[in-house]
Design a protein around this motif. Structure first.
Motif, PDB file in Angstrom:
ATOM      1  N   SER A  74     -15.721   4.440 -10.682  1.00 57.07           N
ATOM      2  CA  SER A  74     -15.635   5.538  -9.728  1.00 57.07           C
ATOM      3  C   SER A  74     -14.560   5.274  -8.681  1.00 57.07           C
ATOM      4  O   SER A  74     -14.569   4.263  -7.992  1.00 57.07           O
ATOM      5  N   VAL A  75     -13.661   6.215  -8.566  1.00 55.07           N
ATOM      6  CA  VAL A  75     -12.514   6.102  -7.672  1.00 55.07           C
ATOM      7  C   VAL A  75     -12.488   7.299  -6.737  1.00 55.07           C
ATOM      8  O   VAL A  75     -12.670   8.436  -7.164  1.00 55.07           O
ATOM      9  N   LEU A  76     -12.244   7.031  -5.484  1.00 54.02           N
ATOM     10  CA  LEU A  76     -12.038   8.075  -4.490  1.00 54.02           C
ATOM     11  C   LEU A  76     -10.546   8.078  -4.178  1.00 54.02           C
ATOM     12  O   LEU A  76     -10.019   7.122  -3.609  1.00 54.02           O
ATOM     13  N   SER A  77      -9.862   9.107  -4.606  1.00 56.62           N
ATOM     14  CA  SER A  77      -8.408   9.213  -4.433  1.00 56.62           C
ATOM     15  C   SER A  77      -8.124  10.104  -3.233  1.00 56.62           C
ATOM     16  O   SER A  77      -8.414  11.295  -3.253  1.00 56.62           O
ATOM     17  N   ILE A  78      -7.558   9.509  -2.176  1.00 57.89           N
ATOM     18  CA  ILE A  78      -7.367  10.199  -0.903  1.00 57.89           C
ATOM     19  C   ILE A  78      -5.869  10.343  -0.623  1.00 57.89           C
ATOM     20  O   ILE A  78      -5.127   9.364  -0.661  1.00 57.89           O
ATOM     21  N   GLY A  79      -5.459  11.555  -0.342  1.00 60.62           N
ATOM     22  CA  GLY A  79      -4.052  11.788  -0.021  1.00 60.62           C
ATOM     23  C   GLY A  79      -3.893  12.997   0.868  1.00 60.62           C
ATOM     24  O   GLY A  79      -4.834  13.765   1.076  1.00 60.62           O
ATOM     25  N   LEU A  80      -2.695  13.169   1.377  1.00 59.42           N
ATOM     26  CA  LEU A  80      -2.412  14.358   2.177  1.00 59.42           C
ATOM     27  C   LEU A  80      -2.366  15.581   1.283  1.00 59.42           C
ATOM     28  O   LEU A  80      -1.799  15.540   0.186  1.00 59.42           O
ATOM     29  N   GLY A 113     -21.410  10.845  -4.128  1.00 55.81           N
ATOM     30  CA  GLY A 113     -20.707   9.974  -5.064  1.00 55.81           C
ATOM     31  C   GLY A 113     -20.973   8.510  -4.791  1.00 55.81           C
ATOM     32  O   GLY A 113     -21.411   8.128  -3.714  1.00 55.81           O
ATOM     33  N   VAL A 114     -20.733   7.707  -5.806  1.00 53.50           N
ATOM     34  CA  VAL A 114     -20.789   6.253  -5.686  1.00 53.50           C
ATOM     35  C   VAL A 114     -19.383   5.772  -6.026  1.00 53.50           C
ATOM     36  O   VAL A 114     -18.894   6.027  -7.124  1.00 53.50           O
ATOM     37  N   PHE A 115     -18.739   5.105  -5.082  1.00 53.50           N
ATOM     38  CA  PHE A 115     -17.343   4.743  -5.261  1.00 53.50           C
ATOM     39  C   PHE A 115     -17.136   3.242  -5.196  1.00 53.50           C
ATOM     40  O   PHE A 115     -17.649   2.567  -4.310  1.00 53.50           O
ATOM     41  N   ARG A 116     -16.356   2.742  -6.133  1.00 61.02           N
ATOM     42  CA  ARG A 116     -16.027   1.328  -6.213  1.00 61.02           C
ATOM     43  C   ARG A 116     -14.669   1.045  -5.562  1.00 61.02           C
ATOM     44  O   ARG A 116     -14.454  -0.014  -4.996  1.00 61.02           O
ATOM     45  N   VAL A 117     -13.759   2.012  -5.681  1.00 60.39           N
ATOM     46  CA  VAL A 117     -12.392   1.848  -5.195  1.00 60.39           C
ATOM     47  C   VAL A 117     -11.948   3.114  -4.490  1.00 60.39           C
ATOM     48  O   VAL A 117     -12.247   4.221  -4.938  1.00 60.39           O
ATOM     49  N   ALA A 118     -11.217   2.934  -3.383  1.00 57.45           N
ATOM     50  CA  ALA A 118     -10.557   4.057  -2.718  1.00 57.45           C
ATOM     51  C   ALA A 118      -9.055   3.833  -2.801  1.00 57.45           C
ATOM     52  O   ALA A 118      -8.561   2.760  -2.466  1.00 57.45           O
ATOM     53  N   MET A 119      -8.344   4.819  -3.296  1.00 51.96           N
ATOM     54  CA  MET A 119      -6.896   4.785  -3.353  1.00 51.96           C
ATOM     55  C   MET A 119      -6.411   5.710  -2.245  1.00 51.96           C
ATOM     56  O   MET A 119      -6.781   6.883  -2.216  1.00 51.96           O
ATOM     57  N   ILE A 120      -5.634   5.177  -1.309  1.00 47.13           N
ATOM     58  CA  ILE A 120      -5.110   5.995  -0.218  1.00 47.13           C
ATOM     59  C   ILE A 120      -3.613   6.112  -0.408  1.00 47.13           C
ATOM     60  O   ILE A 120      -2.898   5.109  -0.476  1.00 47.13           O
ATOM     61  N   GLY A 121      -3.160   7.355  -0.509  1.00 47.94           N
ATOM     62  CA  GLY A 121      -1.783   7.646  -0.861  1.00 47.94           C
ATOM     63  C   GLY A 121      -0.741   7.246   0.170  1.00 47.94           C
ATOM     64  O   GLY A 121      -1.012   7.120   1.368  1.00 47.94           O
ATOM     65  N   ALA A 122       0.469   7.085  -0.321  1.00 50.55           N
ATOM     66  CA  ALA A 122       1.609   6.671   0.495  1.00 50.55           C
ATOM     67  C   ALA A 122       1.905   7.652   1.622  1.00 50.55           C
ATOM     68  O   ALA A 122       2.337   7.243   2.701  1.00 50.55           O
ATOM     69  N   GLY A 123       1.676   8.926   1.407  1.00 52.49           N
ATOM     70  CA  GLY A 123       1.942   9.915   2.447  1.00 52.49           C
ATOM     71  C   GLY A 123       1.114   9.693   3.699  1.00 52.49           C
ATOM     72  O   GLY A 123       1.551   9.976   4.810  1.00 52.49           O
ATOM     73  N   VAL A 124      -0.080   9.164   3.517  1.00 54.16           N
ATOM     74  CA  VAL A 124      -0.951   8.846   4.654  1.00 54.16           C
ATOM     75  C   VAL A 124      -0.505   7.545   5.304  1.00 54.16           C
ATOM     76  O   VAL A 124      -0.421   7.438   6.524  1.00 54.16           O
ATOM     77  N   ILE A 178     -16.471  -1.190  -0.562  1.00 60.25           N
ATOM     78  CA  ILE A 178     -15.442  -0.530  -1.372  1.00 60.25           C
ATOM     79  C   ILE A 178     -14.143  -1.323  -1.304  1.00 60.25           C
ATOM     80  O   ILE A 178     -13.822  -1.938  -0.290  1.00 60.25           O
ATOM     81  N   ARG A 179     -13.416  -1.338  -2.392  1.00 58.41           N
ATOM     82  CA  ARG A 179     -12.093  -1.949  -2.449  1.00 58.41           C
ATOM     83  C   ARG A 179     -11.055  -0.865  -2.186  1.00 58.41           C
ATOM     84  O   ARG A 179     -11.286   0.306  -2.487  1.00 58.41           O
ATOM     85  N   PHE A 180      -9.918  -1.262  -1.651  1.00 55.75           N
ATOM     86  CA  PHE A 180      -8.841  -0.316  -1.380  1.00 55.75           C
ATOM     87  C   PHE A 180      -7.618  -0.695  -2.201  1.00 55.75           C
ATOM     88  O   PHE A 180      -7.327  -1.875  -2.394  1.00 55.75           O
ATOM     89  N   CYS A 181      -6.921   0.321  -2.677  1.00 56.46           N
ATOM     90  CA  CYS A 181      -5.644   0.098  -3.332  1.00 56.46           C
ATOM     91  C   CYS A 181      -4.684   1.166  -2.823  1.00 56.46           C
ATOM     92  O   CYS A 181      -5.106   2.179  -2.276  1.00 56.46           O
ATOM     93  N   PHE A 182      -3.398   0.900  -3.016  1.00 59.68           N
ATOM     94  CA  PHE A 182      -2.385   1.771  -2.440  1.00 59.68           C
ATOM     95  C   PHE A 182      -1.260   2.009  -3.440  1.00 59.68           C
ATOM     96  O   PHE A 182      -0.812   1.076  -4.109  1.00 59.68           O
TER      97      PHE A 182
END
Length: 125
Positions: free
Chosen positions: A6-12, A71-82, A106-110
């Motif tokens: 499960s991934v939470l993909s966050i971006g502008l 949701g149940v999230f293992r990883v959050a990806m936060i986009g470059a625009g943010v 949660i783990r974060f990736c970029f």
């Protein structure tokens, strides 16, 4: 959603971007790039929720909480625009803290662009 991927993909949201800082980019092009990146994630088998937020930190927090509800999230990806624009430092800080609140541990990736999202996720999933 499976807890394994499960991934939470966050971006502008493309409508929130100030394109004067990106002369070779516009809303239509960015939207298409985001959609292509999400298609690649689905094709690779990622279970993800896309959360496109406005630039106002309060509104972005509300949107992130709405996207993550249930949701149940293992990883959050936060986009470059943010992350990469100094004017979004408070937004980035808020999103990190809200994601950590929503999903402790949660783990974060970029990424560096919509096209590198899958590589960023593969480092942690």
């Amino acid at each position: 959603m499976s807890e394994q991927s499960s991934v939470l993909s966050i971006g502008l949201h493309p409508g929130a971007v100030d394109y004067t800082n990106y002369p070779n980019l516009d809303e239509v092009t960015l939207t298409a790039r985001i959609e292509a990146g999400e298609s690649a994630l689905r094709a690779a088998g990622f279970d993800f929720v896309s959360c496109l937020v406005p630039t106002d930190p309060d509104a972005a927090e509300a949107k992130l909480r709405e996207c993550a509800a249930g949701g149940v999230f293992r990883v959050a990806m936060i986009g470059a625009g943010v992350r990469m624009a100094a004017e979004h430092t408070l937004l980035f800080e808020r999103l990190i803290n809200v994601a950590a609140d929503i999903a402790p541990g949660i783990r974060f990736c970029f990424n560096t662009s919509p096209e590198t999202t899958i590589d960023a996720l593969r480092r942690w999933v």
